[in-house]
Design a protein around this motif. Structure first.
Motif, PDB file in Angstrom:
ATOM      1  N   GLY A 159       0.436   5.911  -0.233  1.00 48.92           N
ATOM      2  CA  GLY A 159       1.104   4.943  -1.109  1.00 48.92           C
ATOM      3  C   GLY A 159       0.495   3.546  -1.033  1.00 48.92           C
ATOM      4  O   GLY A 159       0.035   3.116   0.028  1.00 48.92           O
ATOM      5  N   HIS A 160       0.563   2.836  -2.147  1.00 53.30           N
ATOM      6  CA  HIS A 160      -0.030   1.492  -2.217  1.00 53.30           C
ATOM      7  C   HIS A 160       0.560   0.578  -1.152  1.00 53.30           C
ATOM      8  O   HIS A 160      -0.166  -0.135  -0.458  1.00 53.30           O
ATOM      9  N   VAL A 161       1.870   0.646  -0.959  1.00 52.29           N
ATOM     10  CA  VAL A 161       2.519  -0.213   0.039  1.00 52.29           C
ATOM     11  C   VAL A 161       2.067   0.110   1.459  1.00 52.29           C
ATOM     12  O   VAL A 161       2.147  -0.735   2.344  1.00 52.29           O
ATOM     13  N   ASN A 162       1.607   1.343   1.656  1.00 51.86           N
ATOM     14  CA  ASN A 162       1.182   1.723   3.013  1.00 51.86           C
ATOM     15  C   ASN A 162      -0.275   1.387   3.287  1.00 51.86           C
ATOM     16  O   ASN A 162      -0.646   1.170   4.436  1.00 51.86           O
ATOM     17  N   VAL A 163      -1.075   1.346   2.251  1.00 56.57           N
ATOM     18  CA  VAL A 163      -2.517   1.247   2.474  1.00 56.57           C
ATOM     19  C   VAL A 163      -3.150  -0.023   1.926  1.00 56.57           C
ATOM     20  O   VAL A 163      -3.979  -0.651   2.596  1.00 56.57           O
ATOM     21  N   HIS A 164      -2.777  -0.415   0.736  1.00 57.35           N
ATOM     22  CA  HIS A 164      -3.575  -1.426   0.032  1.00 57.35           C
ATOM     23  C   HIS A 164      -2.853  -2.723  -0.261  1.00 57.35           C
ATOM     24  O   HIS A 164      -3.204  -3.420  -1.223  1.00 57.35           O
ATOM     25  N   GLU A 165      -1.863  -3.061   0.538  1.00 61.21           N
ATOM     26  CA  GLU A 165      -1.196  -4.339   0.303  1.00 61.21           C
ATOM     27  C   GLU A 165      -1.312  -5.245   1.516  1.00 61.21           C
ATOM     28  O   GLU A 165      -0.532  -6.189   1.676  1.00 61.21           O
ATOM     29  N   ALA A 166      -2.300  -4.982   2.348  1.00 63.36           N
ATOM     30  CA  ALA A 166      -2.628  -5.893   3.452  1.00 63.36           C
ATOM     31  C   ALA A 166      -1.446  -6.188   4.380  1.00 63.36           C
ATOM     32  O   ALA A 166      -1.394  -7.231   5.023  1.00 63.36           O
ATOM     33  N   GLY A 167      -0.488  -5.243   4.408  1.00 60.67           N
ATOM     34  CA  GLY A 167       0.649  -5.455   5.300  1.00 60.67           C
ATOM     35  C   GLY A 167       1.724  -6.354   4.721  1.00 60.67           C
ATOM     36  O   GLY A 167       2.507  -6.950   5.462  1.00 60.67           O
ATOM     37  N   ALA A 168       1.801  -6.420   3.396  1.00 57.22           N
ATOM     38  CA  ALA A 168       2.791  -7.302   2.760  1.00 57.22           C
ATOM     39  C   ALA A 168       4.218  -6.890   3.090  1.00 57.22           C
ATOM     40  O   ALA A 168       5.112  -7.736   3.194  1.00 57.22           O
ATOM     41  N   ILE A 169       4.448  -5.585   3.259  1.00 61.09           N
ATOM     42  CA  ILE A 169       5.799  -5.127   3.581  1.00 61.09           C
ATOM     43  C   ILE A 169       6.142  -5.507   5.021  1.00 61.09           C
ATOM     44  O   ILE A 169       7.218  -6.042   5.299  1.00 61.09           O
ATOM     45  N   GLU A 170       5.196  -5.281   5.922  1.00 61.40           N
ATOM     46  CA  GLU A 170       5.431  -5.612   7.327  1.00 61.40           C
ATOM     47  C   GLU A 170       5.596  -7.126   7.506  1.00 61.40           C
ATOM     48  O   GLU A 170       6.354  -7.569   8.370  1.00 61.40           O
ATOM     49  N   LEU A 171       4.905  -7.909   6.704  1.00 64.35           N
ATOM     50  CA  LEU A 171       5.061  -9.370   6.795  1.00 64.35           C
ATOM     51  C   LEU A 171       6.529  -9.762   6.687  1.00 64.35           C
ATOM     52  O   LEU A 171       6.976 -10.731   7.310  1.00 64.35           O
ATOM     53  N   THR A 172       7.286  -9.000   5.919  1.00 63.22           N
ATOM     54  CA  THR A 172       8.704  -9.329   5.747  1.00 63.22           C
ATOM     55  C   THR A 172       9.588  -8.604   6.766  1.00 63.22           C
ATOM     56  O   THR A 172      10.807  -8.622   6.631  1.00 63.22           O
ATOM     57  N   GLY A 173       8.959  -7.957   7.754  1.00 63.25           N
ATOM     58  CA  GLY A 173       9.740  -7.407   8.854  1.00 63.25           C
ATOM     59  C   GLY A 173      10.092  -5.934   8.758  1.00 63.25           C
ATOM     60  O   GLY A 173      10.847  -5.442   9.596  1.00 63.25           O
ATOM     61  N   HIS A 174       9.547  -5.257   7.776  1.00 61.07           N
ATOM     62  CA  HIS A 174       9.955  -3.857   7.579  1.00 61.07           C
ATOM     63  C   HIS A 174       8.794  -2.884   7.774  1.00 61.07           C
ATOM     64  O   HIS A 174       7.666  -3.158   7.377  1.00 61.07           O
ATOM     65  N   LYS A 175       9.115  -1.745   8.325  1.00 62.60           N
ATOM     66  CA  LYS A 175       8.125  -0.698   8.541  1.00 62.60           C
ATOM     67  C   LYS A 175       8.001   0.175   7.301  1.00 62.60           C
ATOM     68  O   LYS A 175       8.988   0.443   6.622  1.00 62.60           O
ATOM     69  N   VAL A 176       6.770   0.613   7.036  1.00 69.11           N
ATOM     70  CA  VAL A 176       6.572   1.664   6.042  1.00 69.11           C
ATOM     71  C   VAL A 176       6.581   2.990   6.796  1.00 69.11           C
ATOM     72  O   VAL A 176       5.772   3.206   7.704  1.00 69.11           O
ATOM     73  N   LEU A 177       7.519   3.838   6.453  1.00 70.75           N
ATOM     74  CA  LEU A 177       7.659   5.145   7.099  1.00 70.75           C
ATOM     75  C   LEU A 177       6.842   6.134   6.280  1.00 70.75           C
ATOM     76  O   LEU A 177       7.313   6.660   5.263  1.00 70.75           O
ATOM     77  N   ALA A 178       5.609   6.371   6.718  1.00 71.46           N
ATOM     78  CA  ALA A 178       4.663   7.132   5.903  1.00 71.46           C
ATOM     79  C   ALA A 178       4.808   8.625   6.115  1.00 71.46           C
ATOM     80  O   ALA A 178       4.747   9.105   7.243  1.00 71.46           O
ATOM     81  N   LEU A 179       4.990   9.348   5.025  1.00 71.43           N
ATOM     82  CA  LEU A 179       5.125  10.805   5.098  1.00 71.43           C
ATOM     83  C   LEU A 179       3.933  11.486   4.423  1.00 71.43           C
ATOM     84  O   LEU A 179       3.248  10.886   3.587  1.00 71.43           O
ATOM     85  N   ALA A 180       3.726  12.733   4.776  1.00 70.20           N
ATOM     86  CA  ALA A 180       2.634  13.507   4.184  1.00 70.20           C
ATOM     87  C   ALA A 180       2.824  13.608   2.672  1.00 70.20           C
ATOM     88  O   ALA A 180       3.954  13.688   2.179  1.00 70.20           O
TER      89      ALA A 180
END
Lengths: 341, 341, 341, 341
Positions: free
Chosen positions: D85-106
């Motif tokens: 997913g884009h949020v997991n790979v190609h957003e330079a950690g924009a989601i984590e910057l706001t304190g949240h984990k991306v829970l990546a599934l297969a």
């Protein structure tokens, strides 16, 4: 060297050490799911006369403020505090680390007046551009304050009313709560605090424990998944029973209050002694922190003989210093200090 | 009820309690600026044969990981870890709370292979779109791992080389370090760890202390203003001497190693006993955590008689469970458990 | 309805639209790696007489402040700003969202005095407890300020000296920079700003562009991996050429300055007209924002005829309002407004 | 040089430019409080047959994902997404910057299966240690996915059911939504998406606009104070009307769909041409991104003649590349590309 530098210079009240030793080899589940925590919670709820209280134990004050405030605020909210408040000045930005602004308001003797808060909230919502501003999401006070002062019951009631009107919680930082409650000059009880505040914490670190603070959500209003949020903030102690055991001891037979009273009596002894010596005060503190104004020569001499905190320069020749008593302070220690002045 | 649920079910080694009692009324400055912390640091540096080490004490493991990782990473960097790593799975998002991604890579028996890390780093920098990706800023491993397994000296050396090649620090989470170092099946010494890692921590909470972890920056490479950063993360203990005193005790006369050895011997006794009973293992662990595969009927019966952790279902009729020994485990306790199986 | 509500009520200068139309079907790489961005950077560097400048384009002011400040600060640092500063009041906590405190200092007419900053920094490092406080990591000013006022060259030089002394960057928010530079009452040039500041941004949104701000790191001091950090803050425009093209147009033949001058001349026309009508001012602003004090009856009547911002109550019968001119304001518009007063 | 590098190589559809020019000197309030935004919202709500929709306009995709996800999640929650997913790979950690984990599934072909999500959620709540884990707080999918693939109506319905069961929102990233809806091989309509998702965004940047994404909260479920949260994330455009105007144009007379169809027809022309040339595909994409597997010699030759994205190595002699068509692609451009192969 004798020290009045702070109220965390010693270990813990011996009753606590005794129970640590007695229970040492008992096996209990971790993270607070143990009988000592349960017992401590029941005793604290009873002492607050607040049976619906949700109670949690954390290790230290900054950690507690960070976790509680971050958990209670919405993303777009900040915490209202006195400019001199611990969260605004002395927590190295722990609140901001979690994404929230401290909305600092003018204070008087360390206290935040209900009128100040009320005027701020009113102005905020009347401001046409408030959609671009940080929303005030809770009010933080400390009792005693950083300057050792205390809110009156009427002042707490007024703050509580303002918060209720704007539907935001009132949070009281009680790092030194025992010393506030046992002051010779207060009309505020623990029960009052539980009634007026939505959440507060009872300080253990500075009041007889090795470490530990008991957070009390008074209206069955703990944040959802609060244990997970404690963990997320790095604040969940593996051997949680250490916290339960300490608070269980402190809230058995009123130990918390007895030892707090001792600190107050020693502060009073010191205060009287200082007055007799005509040493002026920066502020009239009714709790365990006494702020004396010393001549700089005296300060220099004294600093090689006893520990204390240099507070702030008063004028070219005078400096305010802080002497803190604690549960561990004895009359001999106070007299020794006075003899040096 | 007898418990093998974890290695933090008891209090602390009695030598620690003794010193807490002995020093209780001594007055020391707060926040780690006391002689006990100084003494403990010197002893740890000596044990690591790393005189230039910068050493700090924190309270718990998640807190330590959060503070160290956040302090070492640049804004745009994440931490590389095994998918099964504690920071990736069991810290409630403590790393992400501070704005950093955990870059989870495939593991084998809880371990991250140097080849895996190397391939990842190579691919990252070759990827044309890596400017839009989280930069790998450090490598996190745990030793022992979550599954009780251990890196060999060669494996650590290889990881260290890869990190060196890409100029990123190698960080080792030693929550159970003593149990790793005293394993009967390891060629890794504390000195090796200090040499291969840029930073690691020596776990106290699970190895004889009431609580506490000692962070060792091995190359005089502590982050700037690290005390302030500890404070900012809510992780600065007021009575810091409690940490110093515990580690000073643990690193006097090799106590840390002696008591770790006890846990290992007990794990070995348990392992042999299980093997005799033909109980299979989920994994061959050389440390204090033993992962046995029980029939579900046995599990149900046992769970009313002894504490342990349910790990994961293996098939319809079998479940893996974890038995953890610790410094406090005795031969009687192990035999009692075995008798129940 | 005629509006003086802000300087972002219209679209863009027509020269920009013309170029958007002309180049529309050209194909260029995304994210700023296009010839228009290159050309714009060269022109801006030349206008600043700062060949070593690192230049980046972002979309809006709050976004720019958030990204630049977060990228330049260390974890344990905050940004020093005037209490009235945009980052402190009107960015909804965007700075705190990234973990940093705004260290708000007293201001005068929207300006932060070098003496104020110097005294603050001095006191900070002298404070015995500063290890528990947020370190001042940079100084933020806006020019023009929120109140339309301007720093003098001497004032900027003094701020620059203080920052240099403490080795922290000086950052200037130039959301309305053109209107500052073209003021009839300023001795500050773009070149001066590039010399005194470590980083600043040239506002496009309020000065003739559809949107866009040009960040100039003046000392080859862009943060590492800054493009990645822009992406991380959600601030990297896919069609980056739109920014390049707009700034290329604005910095061709001095268009940015010509159109800024127009706004200033219109503000001056308005100012003179208000003075003739004996309408007092809240503050004497030399730029495009004029703060007039109206009788409340006048305000009410006017508000149905023309757009403007209500600023703040002055007394029971008077209110300060803001009239903003822009590159798009014509003499007819000003005269129309004056006729209504 | 002719480019199929991405779908954001050109400016905007000319109908948009025309309206920008026509309305340029109109004066409107800022920040989205203008009639063009209102009109666009009404048209989008109608197109979705979702009258209760709350609609907001943001500038870009990463910004939108960051703001929406941070606003919808509780502190202790993360977002479930496909590993690719884009949020997991190609957003330079924009989601984590706001304190949240991306829970990546297969994932499979870029898609997240309802069964995968369901199994994950079930296992999470059954895990005895889930209190120490990040709670799954929402599900993120993209449609089309990063690999150009599409969910079927049945697949969306199944994901929606799983989310409903666990009471967490389903969020669809529609950066290329038009190209998904106009695919020749889909049974999913805009109305379906509005029905199955709790929130989604309609991509403008890649589908005919200069920039802009329309966020649709389909169940009157916009986060509280969402405008403030947009501002806090640096994502509130001053001249908000630019977004309204573009979406108003795109949703007038079905322009969004007409131009999306053009991209699809061109992708189909390209696909057929590649098949005729016996060039294999990495994946069978029914949308505007076509992933062809080229011989490395061909790739090298081609790269000097036409723009495209190098996707990933397939074997020693072959590499997958991406050709993207867009609303701006013509038959001539496709034929020119085919002629070069």
């Amino acid at each position: 060297m004798l020290s009045f530098e702070s109220d965390y210079t010693e270990g813990a009240h011996e009753a606590i050490l005794k129970r640590l030793v007695e229970t040492n080899r008992e096996q209990t589940p971790g993270y607070g799911a143990d009988p000592y925590c349960e017992a401590a919670k029941a005793k604290i709820a009873a002492a607050c006369r607040c049976p619906e209280a949700d109670i949690y134990f954390l290790t230290g004050g900054t950690q507690t403020n960070q976790t509680v405030i971050d958990s209670l605020l919405e993303n777009y909210e900040g915490v209202v505090a006195a400019e001199s408040g611990h969260v605004n000045v002395h927590e190295a930005g722990a609140i901001e680390l979690t994404g929230h602004k401290v909305l600092a308001l003018a204070q008087k003797e360390g206290k935040l007046a209900a009128e100040t808060v009320s005027a701020y909230l009113k102005a905020f919502y009347e401001d046409g551009s408030h959609e671009h501003m940080v929303f005030p999401g809770m009010v933080y006070i400390s009792h005693p304050t950083e300057l050792g002062t205390l809110y009156t019951k009427a002042e707490l009631a007024a703050l509580s009313r303002v918060c209720g009107e704007y539907k935001i919680p009132l949070y009281l930082d009680g790092a030194r709560l025992g010393y506030g409650l046992m002051s010779l000059d207060t009309d505020v009880t623990l029960e009052d605090i539980a009634r007026f505040c939505d959440v507060f914490y009872i300080g253990g670190t500075k009041v007889g424990a090795l470490f530990g603070e008991a957070v009390v959500f008074t209206k069955n209003n703990a944040p959802r998944q609060f244990v997970t949020q404690i963990k997320q903030h790095g604040a969940l102690l593996a051997k949680g029973r250490l916290l339960g055991l300490q608070f269980d001891t402190l809230f058995t037979d009123g130990l918390y209050f007895t030892i707090s009273r001792q600190a107050i009596l020693m502060a009073d002894r010191l205060k009287k002694g200082l007055k007799e010596k005509k040493i002026p005060f920066l502020i009239d503190s009714p709790t365990n922190q006494q702020f004396a104004v010393l001549e700089n020569d005296t300060l220099r001499r004294l600093s090689s003989q006893v520990g204390f905190s240099v507070w702030e320069p008063v004028d070219e020749n005078h400096t305010a210093v802080r002497f803190a008593t604690s549960w561990a302070t004895t009359a001999e220690m106070v007299d020794q200090l006075l003899a040096l002045l």
